[in-house]
Design a protein around this motif. Structure first.
Motif, PDB file in Angstrom:
ATOM      1  N   GLY A  80      -3.499  -5.057 -40.043  1.00 39.37           N
ATOM      2  CA  GLY A  80      -2.447  -4.774 -41.012  1.00 39.37           C
ATOM      3  C   GLY A  80      -1.885  -3.371 -40.917  1.00 39.37           C
ATOM      4  N   GLU A  81      -2.390  -2.559 -39.982  1.00 41.05           N
ATOM      5  CA  GLU A  81      -1.954  -1.171 -39.839  1.00 41.05           C
ATOM      6  C   GLU A  81      -0.473  -1.105 -39.469  1.00 41.05           C
ATOM      7  OE1 GLU A  81      -2.803   3.147 -39.246  1.00 41.05           O
ATOM      8  OE2 GLU A  81      -3.905   1.528 -40.214  1.00 41.05           O
ATOM      9  N   ALA A  82       0.275  -0.272 -40.184  1.00 34.38           N
ATOM     10  CA  ALA A  82       1.672  -0.030 -39.836  1.00 34.38           C
ATOM     11  C   ALA A  82       1.740   1.046 -38.753  1.00 34.38           C
ATOM     12  CB  ALA A  82       2.466   0.406 -41.056  1.00 34.38           C
ATOM     13  N   ILE A  83       2.518   0.805 -37.732  1.00 40.51           N
ATOM     14  CA  ILE A  83       2.766   1.802 -36.690  1.00 40.51           C
ATOM     15  C   ILE A  83       4.210   2.256 -36.860  1.00 40.51           C
ATOM     16  CG2 ILE A  83       2.771   2.292 -34.222  1.00 40.51           C
ATOM     17  CD1 ILE A  83      -0.003   1.656 -35.359  1.00 40.51           C
ATOM     18  N   GLY A  84       4.370   3.479 -37.371  1.00 42.79           N
ATOM     19  CA  GLY A  84       5.699   3.922 -37.759  1.00 42.79           C
ATOM     20  C   GLY A  84       6.198   3.050 -38.895  1.00 42.79           C
TER      21      GLY A  84
END
Length: 487
Positions: A368-372
């Motif tokens: 679920g990590e947002a990248i940018g």
């Protein structure tokens, strides 16, 4: 000898972790025994479950893609598709079987060639109803597959046997023991009396929230024989509960006996390793969080660590398992990233000894990590073990993060890629340094893929996708990489 089956706050990391970030790696460690070699060539292999695949025109009949390891690396030597359309495998592909929803590769017979254990929770069983489920074991072979057999089927409709699987010698007699998770139930198929008898016994039957129970094996009682770790949680079904439990074989009763419990703490993944190097197995709980209000203090460590997903580790002890524990999340000093709601840090876990120091390290996925600005693009993090465990005596960690926007990593981080949904480790090229595979089922509109990091480094990393693996219907929603075998 221990036997186990396995079945990540912005900060300045240590010097070792900084070196890893630059793509370097330690000297080759002593190779570990290979237990996932399906084709008998001496190299570890990886099984990828593809239960959403169409087979012979049957939607979601499913298959397993066994990807060969070899001197050139995982996936550079081909692979094989195994399913109910395979001649040696019993059954017939049917819509909704979901063959491959759980997979494990383990040398159960001790002959150096792994068996493939596959769950098909949607299998309809004659006389028992729809979605009774089944578990199949397929023998490895140098060419094709060895004989396959159905080892367990669900007793009634909607039993969903094969939602999760694990394999280990839990009885201590060298037999082939398989643990099967179904709907609201976990059972053990144990081979006892030197292989003369088979015992099928219920480990636990209770509401489990309509999801697959988590299974892992390790020697938690320090008696030289593997035990079972089991986790499940429910939310108002019919009541809210969450548990992590350990079970050991009772030879007198011919069943599993409950030996340790932690209530109120739910997890999304389990992994077993010796993270502090004391020779005892430890249990890591991924994305651990408090669920039910049972007035039990901090079952997953301090509540603040639950934000974004916390990893809670219960350490082995010769006298009393779980006497010592540690918890960390992305706000822990030395862990890359920042803890944010929805990151799902620790939603998948895999164990390796990256630097050969005798202490296991941990790879944790955060799909679920947002990248940018790309929501749920996903990431994975390598967490190094220290003398005191994954967290050192100062409360700090050493880590390296991986995602598709890092230099030398192929592809680009995109919304809902889910990089890190599944992770697996193994020395697939047999160079003495473990490699890491990261499942990315949302890639290319849910066609999916597996990102391979040789030596667990970004240097030389590459992607295995349905297209470059030559799989059927490579652009459809196969969700390739959602289900990876333990090693």
């Amino acid at each position: 000898m221990r036997r186990r089956t396995y079945a990540l706050a912005a900060a300045t990391a240590t010097t070792a972790a900084v070196a890893l970030t630059l793509g370097t790696h330690p000297a080759a460690a002593q190779p570990t025994p290979v237990t996932s070699d399906f084709n008998g060539d001496g190299y570890a292999d990886l099984a990828v479950g593809v239960p959403d695949a169409t087979v012979n025109g049957k939607a979601k009949a499913g298959y397993v893609n066994v990807v060969w390891g070899g001197a050139k690396g995982l996936g550079r030597h081909g692979g094989i598709r195994v399913g109910q359309a395979t001649a040696e495998v019993p059954g017939t592909p049917e819509a909704g079987d979901r063959f491959g929803a759980a997979v494990a590769l383990e040398d159960l017979s001790g002959d150096g060639v792994a068996e493939l254990v596959v769950g098909a929770p949607g299998e309809d069983v004659t006389g028992r109803g729809v979605d009774a489920g089944s578990v199949t074991v397929v023998g490895g072979a140098k060419s094709g597959t060895g004989p396959g057999s159905t080892v367990l089927t669900g007793p009634s409709a909607k039993s969903a046997y094969g939602w999760s699987v694990a394999a280990a010698d839990l009885t201590g007699d060298g037999g082939r023991d398989i643990v099967v998770g179904g709907r609201d139930k976990v059972v053990l198929r144990a081979v006892v009396d030197g292989g003369e008898d088979v015992v099928v016994t219920t480990v636990l039957a209770t509401p489990m929230g309509g999801r697959a129970p988590l299974l892992a094996t390790g020697d938690f009682t320090a008696d030289g024989t593997d035990d079972l770790a089991l986790a499940f949680h429910t939310i108002n079904a019919p009541y809210t509960q969450s548990h992590v439990r350990l079970w050991a074989w009772d030879p007198a009763e011919q069943r599993m006996a409950n030996t340790w419990n932690s209530s109120n703490g739910a997890a999304s993944a389990l992994a077993v390793g010796d993270f502090d190097g004391d020779g005892l197995d430890d249990l890591a709980l991924g994305e651990c969080r408090e669920i039910a209000d049972e007035n039990i203090d901090d079952p997953c460590g301090p509540e603040s660590y639950a934000k974004g997903g916390g990893i809670h580790i219960e350490y082995g002890d010769a006298n009393s398992f779980g006497y010592r524990s540690q918890t960390l999340n992305q706000d822990t000093v030395g862990v890359y990233g920042v803890a944010e709601d929805g990151d799902r840090f620790g939603a998948s876990l895999a164990v390796l000894d990256f630097n050969g120091d005798g202490r296991d390290d941990l790879v944790a996925g955060a799909p679920g990590e947002a990248i940018g600005s790309r929501r749920a693009a996903g990431a994975a993090t390598l967490l190094l073990g220290h003398a005191g465990g994954i967290v050192d005596r100062y409360g700090e960690a050493s880590s390296v993060q991986y995602h598709q926007d890092r230099p030398r990593v192929p592809g680009a981080a995109e919304t809902s890629d889910g990089f890190g949904t599944a992770v697996a480790t193994g020395d697939y090229d047999k160079d003495g340094i473990p490699d890491t595979a990261v499942g990315t089922p949302g890639e290319n509109t849910n066609s999916g893929g597996v990102w391979v990091f040789p030596k667990t480094s970004v240097t030389g990393s590459y992607a295995l996708t349905p297209k470059n693996l030559g799989l059927p219907s490579p652009t459809t929603a196969l969700s390739y990489g959602r289900y990876l075998s333990s090693h």
